[in-house]
Design a protein around this motif. Structure first.
Motif, PDB file in Angstrom:
ATOM      1  N   SER A   1       0.661  -1.400  -0.101  1.00  0.00           N
ATOM      2  CA  SER A   1       0.328  -0.033  -0.246  1.00  0.00           C
ATOM      3  C   SER A   1       0.600   1.381  -0.165  1.00  0.00           C
ATOM      4  O   SER A   1       1.674   1.465   0.999  1.00  0.00           O
ATOM      5  CB  SER A   1      -0.927  -0.314   1.435  1.00  0.00           C
ATOM      6  OG  SER A   1      -1.391   1.396   1.625  1.00  0.00           O
TER       7      SER A   1
ATOM      8  N   GLU B   1      -8.218  -2.736   3.227  1.00  0.00           N
ATOM      9  CA  GLU B   1      -7.500  -1.908   1.503  1.00  0.00           C
ATOM     10  C   GLU B   1      -6.117  -1.986   1.434  1.00  0.00           C
ATOM     11  O   GLU B   1      -5.768  -2.587   0.438  1.00  0.00           O
ATOM     12  CB  GLU B   1      -7.911  -0.906   1.259  1.00  0.00           C
ATOM     13  CG  GLU B   1      -9.872  -0.809   1.402  1.00  0.00           C
ATOM     14  CD  GLU B   1     -10.426  -0.898   2.598  1.00  0.00           C
ATOM     15  OE1 GLU B   1     -10.200   0.250   2.926  1.00  0.00           O
ATOM     16  OE2 GLU B   1     -11.321  -1.660   2.699  1.00  0.00           O
TER      17      GLU B   1
ATOM     18  N   GLU C   1      -4.945  -5.866   1.532  1.00  0.00           N
ATOM     19  CA  GLU C   1      -4.767  -6.005   0.491  1.00  0.00           C
ATOM     20  C   GLU C   1      -4.479  -5.815  -1.020  1.00  0.00           C
ATOM     21  O   GLU C   1      -4.367  -6.287  -1.687  1.00  0.00           O
ATOM     22  CB  GLU C   1      -7.250  -6.532   0.170  1.00  0.00           C
ATOM     23  CG  GLU C   1      -8.018  -7.358   0.766  1.00  0.00           C
ATOM     24  CD  GLU C   1      -8.932  -7.105   0.574  1.00  0.00           C
ATOM     25  OE1 GLU C   1      -9.684  -6.159  -0.519  1.00  0.00           O
ATOM     26  OE2 GLU C   1      -9.745  -7.675   1.028  1.00  0.00           O
ATOM     27  N   ASP C   2      -3.992  -4.067  -0.653  1.00  0.00           N
ATOM     28  CA  ASP C   2      -3.096  -4.068  -1.859  1.00  0.00           C
ATOM     29  C   ASP C   2      -1.798  -5.095  -1.971  1.00  0.00           C
ATOM     30  O   ASP C   2      -1.398  -5.014  -2.861  1.00  0.00           O
ATOM     31  CB  ASP C   2      -2.468  -2.678  -1.407  1.00  0.00           C
ATOM     32  CG  ASP C   2      -3.682  -1.387  -1.645  1.00  0.00           C
ATOM     33  OD1 ASP C   2      -4.387  -1.626  -2.961  1.00  0.00           O
ATOM     34  OD2 ASP C   2      -3.977  -0.590  -1.555  1.00  0.00           O
TER      35      ASP C   2
END
Ligand code: SAH
Ligand code: SF4
Ligand code: F3S
Length: 469
Positions: A298, A344, A347-348
């Motif tokens: 991320s 998120e 997940e990146d």
């Protein structure tokens, strides 16, 4: 209270006597002749190599190495501070040492390495662990012989808060292997990633002179070494603190020595130049294996980590290396649960792993470290959530490392045989050029040689093979 925090000049003067100390004391001092020492090393390759220096210093006093803890007269723990669990492991082991000391009163117990550079640890030792006799830090390893000779039963803690200049240790190291050797190219780190304790425990970056490095590599080659690994926390920043060559040029010079295999760790994705990639791609004796820590996929978290690259920068570099260096293996380090990491963000990270399909990875849960900026970042992710993320990530990492091993099936590869296989003592083992561990059906006489091997089986973490004629 003999905690010792002199200024840098003081450290310099003391460091200069390092090599002389060994020579002066080698013959003359028989106080410790025939006594046994046991050394336990935690942490990274740099610590492993430091233990080779510490062992040489101890042996200069007449001590002999033992691998049996109970036999030891001197026990030394070379510690790591990178994560909190390192601390727990060390104090767990010290519990055993304390117990031994109850039966054998004159055992000397020493602690050194990165934990010794943490103020809280030093305080803890002083207050709660009187049975630890000698403590020294990463900047004054060479004080050990003096500390041992002067030890008179009172806890002695000598730690410098500041690094000194680089002092050559020559080839006096008591090396663990006569096939593969570690070679320091730089000490310390200036990157100050917000989660990391290393710049505090190891000091600012100090490169060794390229001529000293080349001299050491030539001597190792003369002595029959087949492989060297250049060590630094951030090798691509090599030479920047001196008026010396770049890392790419250093690689060329090391390659010119003709030593059969050259490796290096760790390369930071920041400053990984095209010249470096070209040299690695062109030179046959520079191994196609790169450890390229991602930390997070991320860009938002990377920024909070102070890593100086975005997810896209990383992927561009990654793909460039893959396309230019034939049969390259790439491994990585990833931290999950950095303060504020959302689902998120995580997940990146998974997306980058899915794209890079790493050959392997070391994965960690974020651990807040004393005095680092990230230790005071607000952290609202539960430990349970972090553990679940780590588990999910590891499943994916293992899938790709198995896949990359499967690609090796039936290939003919060159393996540097380094010893007897741990799994099966009728076999030998070693690493391929791209750093895959292979258990090989070959005679013990091949230890120390580079042989051709046909890969017959691929597991998650190793390969099997047979020697080809
Ligand atoms: N110099 C190397 C890293 C050396 S430390 C580099 O910059 O890539 C080895 C690994 O330990 C790091 O890559 C990181 O993934 C992990 N690590 C460092 N500090 C940590 C912390 N506070 N919590 C969890 N993992 C950490
Ligand atoms: Fe730590 Fe960053 Fe330096 Fe690596 S580059 S040692 S992670 S501060
Ligand atoms: Fe640990 Fe120090 Fe290495 S903290 S990882 S031993 S530099």
């Amino acid at each position: 209270d003999n905690m010792h925090l002199p200024n840098m000049n003081d450290a310099k003067i003391r460091n200069q006597s390092k090599v002389n100390y060994i020579y002066e004391n080698r013959e003359s001092n028989d106080l410790f002749k025939g006594k046994k020492y046991f050394i336990k090393t935690y942490g990274c390759q740099m610590n492993v190599h430091d233990s080779e220096e510490i062992s040489a210093l101890i042996e200069s006093l007449g001590y002999i190495k033992t691998d049996v803890l109970e036999e030891a007269d001197f026990i030394i723990l070379n510690t790591c501070a990178i994560r909190e669990n390192a601390h727990d492991k060390v104090f767990g082991f010290l519990g055993r040492c304390k117990h031994l000391k109850k039966e054998k009163k004159d055992i000397i117990i020493g602690l050194c390495g990165c934990m010794a550079q943490e103020e809280s640890v030093v305080n803890e030792i002083r207050e709660k662990h009187p049975y630890i006799d000698i403590v020294f830090g990463t900047h004054n390893m060479n004080d050990l012989p003096k500390m041992l000779t002067n030890y008179y039963g009172k806890q002695d803690i000598e730690v410098y808060s500041k690094e000194g200049d680089v002092i050559e240790f020559g080839n006096l190291y008591k090396r663990d292997s006569n096939i593969s050797a570690w070679v320091n190219i730089m000490y310390g780190c200036d990157k100050f990633c917000t989660y990391c304790i290393v710049p505090y425990t190891r000091g600012k970056q100090r490169s060794r002179k390229s001529e000293d490095i080349i001299k050491e590599v030539n001597e190792l080659k003369e002595a029959g070494y087949k492989e060297i690994t250049l060590l630094g926390q951030n090798v691509n920043a090599y030479g920047k603190d001196l008026d010396d060559v770049s890392f790419a040029r250093l690689l060329e010079l090391v390659s010119d020595t003709g030593i059969p295999r050259i490796r290096f760790v760790t390369s930071h994705p920041w400053d990984f130049t095209d010249e470096m990639i070209d040299v690695i791609a062109e030179r046959d004796n520079i191994m196609p294996y790169i450890h390229l820590p991602l930390q997070s996929g991320s860009s938002r978290i990377l920024k909070l980590m102070g890593r100086r690259y975005s997810k896209d920068d990383y992927l561009t570099l990654y793909n460039k290396i893959r396309s230019k260096v034939k049969d390259v293996s790439i491994t990585t380090d990833i931290i999950v649960g950095f303060p504020g990491e959302t689902r998120e963000d995580f997940e990146d990270t998974l997306k980058v792993v899915n794209e890079c399909k790493y050959d392997g990875a070391f994965t960690f849960i974020f651990s807040p470290r004393e005095n680092t900026p990230a230790a005071s970042f607000e952290d609202n992710v539960s430990l349970k959530e972090k553990e679940d993320r780590l588990h999910e990530l590891n499943e994916l990492i293992n899938k790709y490392s198995k896949e990359s091993n499967l690609k090796m099936l039936n290939k003919s590869v060159k393996v540097l045989i380094t010893g007897v296989s741990e799994k099966d003592d009728t076999k030998v083992c070693g690493y391929t050029e791209n750093m895959k561990l292979v258990n090989v059906d070959a005679p013990k006489e091949d230890i120390g040689k580079i042989i051709n091997v046909k890969i017959t089986d691929a597991k998650s973490f190793s390969l099997d093979g047979i020697k080809e004629s």
